[in-house]
Motif scaffolding. Structure first.
Motif, PDB file in Angstrom:
ATOM      1  N   TYR A   1      24.935  21.201 -43.142  1.00  0.00           N
ATOM      2  CA  TYR A   1      25.296  19.837 -43.544  1.00  0.00           C
ATOM      3  C   TYR A   1      26.761  19.624 -43.219  1.00  0.00           C
ATOM      4  CZ  TYR A   1      26.430  16.023 -46.828  1.00  0.00           C
ATOM      5  OH  TYR A   1      26.886  14.851 -47.400  1.00  0.00           O
ATOM      6  N   SER A   2      27.044  18.619 -42.415  1.00  0.00           N
ATOM      7  CA  SER A   2      28.418  18.390 -41.972  1.00  0.00           C
ATOM      8  C   SER A   2      29.324  17.874 -43.076  1.00  0.00           C
ATOM      9  CB  SER A   2      28.435  17.389 -40.812  1.00  0.00           C
ATOM     10  OG  SER A   2      28.051  16.099 -41.266  1.00  0.00           O
ATOM     11  N   GLY A   3      28.721  17.251 -44.144  1.00  0.00           N
ATOM     12  CA  GLY A   3      29.553  16.449 -45.020  1.00  0.00           C
ATOM     13  C   GLY A   3      30.209  15.351 -44.197  1.00  0.00           C
ATOM     14  N   ASP A   4      31.383  14.926 -44.597  1.00  0.00           N
ATOM     15  CA  ASP A   4      32.163  13.962 -43.815  1.00  0.00           C
ATOM     16  C   ASP A   4      33.234  14.713 -43.037  1.00  0.00           C
ATOM     17  OD1 ASP A   4      30.683  11.954 -44.921  1.00  0.00           O
ATOM     18  OD2 ASP A   4      32.386  10.874 -45.795  1.00  0.00           O
ATOM     19  N   THR A   5      33.324  14.429 -41.747  1.00  0.00           N
ATOM     20  CA  THR A   5      34.304  15.144 -40.935  1.00  0.00           C
ATOM     21  C   THR A   5      34.630  14.374 -39.670  1.00  0.00           C
ATOM     22  OG1 THR A   5      34.768  17.238 -39.783  1.00  0.00           O
ATOM     23  CG2 THR A   5      32.488  16.476 -39.751  1.00  0.00           C
ATOM     24  N   GLY A   6      35.859  14.521 -39.243  1.00  0.00           N
ATOM     25  CA  GLY A   6      36.217  14.152 -37.899  1.00  0.00           C
ATOM     26  C   GLY A   6      35.859  15.288 -36.954  1.00  0.00           C
ATOM     27  N   PRO A   7      36.131  15.134 -35.667  1.00  0.00           N
ATOM     28  CA  PRO A   7      35.794  16.184 -34.702  1.00  0.00           C
ATOM     29  C   PRO A   7      36.441  17.522 -35.065  1.00  0.00           C
ATOM     30  CG  PRO A   7      36.371  14.155 -33.564  1.00  0.00           C
ATOM     31  CD  PRO A   7      36.696  13.929 -35.005  1.00  0.00           C
ATOM     32  N   THR A   8      35.638  18.587 -35.034  1.00  0.00           N
ATOM     33  CA  THR A   8      36.131  19.925 -35.325  1.00  0.00           C
ATOM     34  C   THR A   8      35.184  20.964 -34.750  1.00  0.00           C
ATOM     35  OG1 THR A   8      36.628  21.552 -37.068  1.00  0.00           O
ATOM     36  CG2 THR A   8      35.052  19.822 -37.622  1.00  0.00           C
ATOM     37  N   GLU A   9      35.736  21.947 -34.074  1.00  0.00           N
ATOM     38  CA  GLU A   9      34.925  23.023 -33.513  1.00  0.00           C
ATOM     39  C   GLU A   9      34.320  23.894 -34.603  1.00  0.00           C
ATOM     40  OE1 GLU A   9      34.076  23.698 -30.184  1.00  0.00           O
ATOM     41  OE2 GLU A   9      34.766  21.615 -30.105  1.00  0.00           O
ATOM     42  N   ALA A  10      34.877  23.872 -35.800  1.00  0.00           N
ATOM     43  CA  ALA A  10      34.334  24.685 -36.892  1.00  0.00           C
ATOM     44  C   ALA A  10      32.879  24.348 -37.163  1.00  0.00           C
ATOM     45  CB  ALA A  10      35.168  24.489 -38.151  1.00  0.00           C
ATOM     46  N   LEU A  11      32.495  23.096 -36.923  1.00  0.00           N
ATOM     47  CA  LEU A  11      31.134  22.666 -37.198  1.00  0.00           C
ATOM     48  C   LEU A  11      30.140  23.304 -36.234  1.00  0.00           C
ATOM     49  CD1 LEU A  11      29.751  20.837 -39.228  1.00  0.00           C
ATOM     50  CD2 LEU A  11      30.076  18.919 -37.662  1.00  0.00           C
ATOM     51  N   VAL A  12      30.537  23.505 -34.992  1.00  0.00           N
ATOM     52  CA  VAL A  12      29.655  24.135 -34.007  1.00  0.00           C
ATOM     53  C   VAL A  12      29.355  25.563 -34.421  1.00  0.00           C
ATOM     54  CG1 VAL A  12      29.392  24.813 -31.592  1.00  0.00           C
ATOM     55  CG2 VAL A  12      30.569  22.675 -32.164  1.00  0.00           C
ATOM     56  N   GLU A  13      30.365  26.295 -34.810  1.00  0.00           N
ATOM     57  CA  GLU A  13      30.172  27.695 -35.210  1.00  0.00           C
ATOM     58  C   GLU A  13      29.305  27.793 -36.460  1.00  0.00           C
ATOM     59  OE1 GLU A  13      32.852  31.619 -36.469  1.00  0.00           O
ATOM     60  OE2 GLU A  13      33.819  29.824 -35.645  1.00  0.00           O
ATOM     61  N   LEU A  14      29.553  26.926 -37.434  1.00  0.00           N
ATOM     62  CA  LEU A  14      28.795  26.988 -38.682  1.00  0.00           C
ATOM     63  C   LEU A  14      27.327  26.650 -38.454  1.00  0.00           C
ATOM     64  CD1 LEU A  14      29.034  27.382 -41.809  1.00  0.00           C
ATOM     65  CD2 LEU A  14      29.265  24.880 -41.953  1.00  0.00           C
ATOM     66  N   ALA A  15      27.058  25.663 -37.597  1.00  0.00           N
ATOM     67  CA  ALA A  15      25.690  25.182 -37.396  1.00  0.00           C
ATOM     68  C   ALA A  15      24.876  26.042 -36.440  1.00  0.00           C
ATOM     69  CB  ALA A  15      25.720  23.745 -36.874  1.00  0.00           C
ATOM     70  N   ALA A  16      25.483  27.022 -35.802  1.00  0.00           N
ATOM     71  CA  ALA A  16      24.812  27.774 -34.731  1.00  0.00           C
ATOM     72  C   ALA A  16      23.447  28.304 -35.172  1.00  0.00           C
ATOM     73  CB  ALA A  16      25.689  28.931 -34.276  1.00  0.00           C
ATOM     74  N   GLY A  17      22.396  27.895 -34.448  1.00  0.00           N
ATOM     75  CA  GLY A  17      21.057  28.396 -34.701  1.00  0.00           C
ATOM     76  C   GLY A  17      20.354  27.825 -35.912  1.00  0.00           C
ATOM     77  N   SER A  18      20.933  26.822 -36.565  1.00  0.00           N
ATOM     78  CA  SER A  18      20.294  26.247 -37.754  1.00  0.00           C
ATOM     79  C   SER A  18      18.981  25.566 -37.396  1.00  0.00           C
ATOM     80  CB  SER A  18      21.218  25.210 -38.408  1.00  0.00           C
ATOM     81  OG  SER A  18      22.382  25.803 -38.916  1.00  0.00           O
ATOM     82  N   ASP A  19      18.008  25.677 -38.290  1.00  0.00           N
ATOM     83  CA  ASP A  19      16.753  24.947 -38.100  1.00  0.00           C
ATOM     84  C   ASP A  19      16.995  23.441 -38.152  1.00  0.00           C
ATOM     85  OD1 ASP A  19      14.593  27.122 -38.194  1.00  0.00           O
ATOM     86  OD2 ASP A  19      15.789  27.575 -39.970  1.00  0.00           O
ATOM     87  N   LEU A  20      17.787  22.997 -39.109  1.00  0.00           N
ATOM     88  CA  LEU A  20      18.132  21.586 -39.281  1.00  0.00           C
ATOM     89  C   LEU A  20      19.643  21.439 -39.277  1.00  0.00           C
ATOM     90  CD1 LEU A  20      15.733  20.515 -42.203  1.00  0.00           C
ATOM     91  CD2 LEU A  20      15.392  20.147 -39.752  1.00  0.00           C
ATOM     92  N   PHE A  21      20.128  20.428 -38.593  1.00  0.00           N
ATOM     93  CA  PHE A  21      21.555  20.090 -38.587  1.00  0.00           C
ATOM     94  C   PHE A  21      21.684  18.667 -39.100  1.00  0.00           C
ATOM     95  CE2 PHE A  21      25.449  19.225 -35.689  1.00  0.00           C
ATOM     96  CZ  PHE A  21      26.317  19.467 -36.753  1.00  0.00           C
ATOM     97  N   LEU A  22      22.080  18.540 -40.350  1.00  0.00           N
ATOM     98  CA  LEU A  22      22.242  17.252 -41.010  1.00  0.00           C
ATOM     99  C   LEU A  22      23.679  16.806 -40.780  1.00  0.00           C
ATOM    100  CD1 LEU A  22      21.001  15.119 -43.004  1.00  0.00           C
ATOM    101  CD2 LEU A  22      21.822  16.590 -44.862  1.00  0.00           C
ATOM    102  N   CYS A  23      23.859  15.906 -39.834  1.00  0.00           N
ATOM    103  CA  CYS A  23      25.204  15.608 -39.336  1.00  0.00           C
ATOM    104  C   CYS A  23      25.519  14.126 -39.441  1.00  0.00           C
ATOM    105  CB  CYS A  23      25.328  16.063 -37.891  1.00  0.00           C
ATOM    106  SG  CYS A  23      27.019  15.946 -37.244  1.00  0.00           S
ATOM    107  N   GLU A  24      26.681  13.831 -39.949  1.00  0.00           N
ATOM    108  CA  GLU A  24      27.121  12.446 -40.047  1.00  0.00           C
ATOM    109  C   GLU A  24      27.426  11.858 -38.680  1.00  0.00           C
ATOM    110  OE1 GLU A  24      30.603  10.924 -39.453  1.00  0.00           O
ATOM    111  OE2 GLU A  24      31.679  11.924 -41.088  1.00  0.00           O
ATOM    112  N   ALA A  25      27.220  10.543 -38.567  1.00  0.00           N
ATOM    113  CA  ALA A  25      27.617   9.795 -37.369  1.00  0.00           C
ATOM    114  C   ALA A  25      27.955   8.389 -37.817  1.00  0.00           C
ATOM    115  CB  ALA A  25      26.516   9.802 -36.320  1.00  0.00           C
ATOM    116  N   SER A  26      29.149   8.232 -38.339  1.00  0.00           N
ATOM    117  CA  SER A  26      29.583   6.963 -38.920  1.00  0.00           C
ATOM    118  C   SER A  26      30.136   6.001 -37.878  1.00  0.00           C
ATOM    119  CB  SER A  26      30.666   7.220 -39.977  1.00  0.00           C
ATOM    120  OG  SER A  26      30.239   8.152 -40.939  1.00  0.00           O
TER     121      SER A  26
END
Length: 254
Positions: free
Chosen positions: A161-186
């Motif tokens: 779950y991304s929560g609220d975030t601006g662009p960040t590479e940390a999100l790619v590493e955390l989400a790697a291989g997840s079954d579901l990626f619940l990501c904001e797109a505001s």
């Protein structure tokens, strides 16, 4: 592991959805364990369509903006003043300072604040905590207040779950291989967007592609934003399965 979207409206409740709240359930010790990811404005009412509030085991708050945490006030009232007696204290993992912030938001002047009902624990960047059947990893992301993306995993499944975030590479590493990626797109690509605040659909799609996730779930679209444009931005960068989520949608990972 099952995810139910309780609320997904971005920034404020919309006409068709409360603000951010997601119910994650999994078997645990012969019963169903229930974890809330965020409890934003208007979400507590809709949550009662899907579970008894007495059955909430823990709450994980990504950050302390109103659209992600203000219905903690209602949960506190329910927990403390239920006619059958106060509920047992439950863990609430949140950014450091949440106990004082939420007590102030509710308006309590009791010396204990909300701590009789909620056991507040502060997120640490990169740390993992155990909540029932779940391991929850928190990573600091880009936002005007301390905000965390969360990876929730069982032995066999995971969602990020991304929560609220601006662009960040940390999100790619955390989400790697997840079954579901619940990501904001505001935001949308066609606009001039403020920095370090939210993602566009294209950025969400790009992160999903690079993280190799199973399914992208796009969320936190404000009522003033054209969902069709967000979707077009997503599909320009992501060719896998996806949904622009709606309140009431559920995803069962088995």
């Amino acid at each position: 592991m099952k995810l139910t979207v309780i609320g997904c409206a971005g920034s404020f409740p919309g006409p068709d959805s409360p603000a951010s709240c997601y119910l994650v359930e999994a078997p645990f010790e012969g019963r169903t364990y229930r974890l809330l990811l965020d409890l934003g404005s208007g979400a507590l009412g809709n949550l009662q369509r899907f579970c008894d509030l007495r059955d909430i085991d823990a709450v994980a708050l990504s950050h302390l903006h109103a659209d992600h945490c203000f219905d903690m006030s209602g949960l506190y009232v329910f927990s403390k003043y239920h006619p059958q007696g106060a509920l047992a204290q439950i863990p609430v993992h949140a950014p450091v300072g949440a106990a004082d912030f939420l007590a102030c938001a509710y308006g309590t002047h009791e010396p204990a604040g909300m701590t009789e009902q909620f056991d507040f624990q502060g997120w640490q960047d990169g740390a993992t905590v155990r909540l029932g059947p779940f391991t929850v990893t928190s990573v600091l992301v880009e936002h005007p207040v301390p905000a965390y993306a969360l990876r929730v995993a069982t032995a066999s499944h995971s969602l990020t779950y991304s929560g609220d975030t601006g662009p960040t590479e940390a999100l790619v590493e955390l989400a790697a291989g997840s079954d579901l990626f619940l990501c904001e797109a505001s935001f949308v690509e066609s606009a001039t967007n403020p920095p370090n605040l939210h993602l566009t659909g294209a950025e969400a799609g790009d992160y999903a592609t690079r993280a190799g996730v199973g399914r992208l779930l796009v969320t936190h679209i404000p009522g003033w934003t054209d969902r069709a444009e967000v979707e077009s931005d997503v599909t320009g960068r992501w060719t896998g399965p996806y949904d622009l989520v709606n309140a009431g949608s559920s995803y069962d990972l088995g």
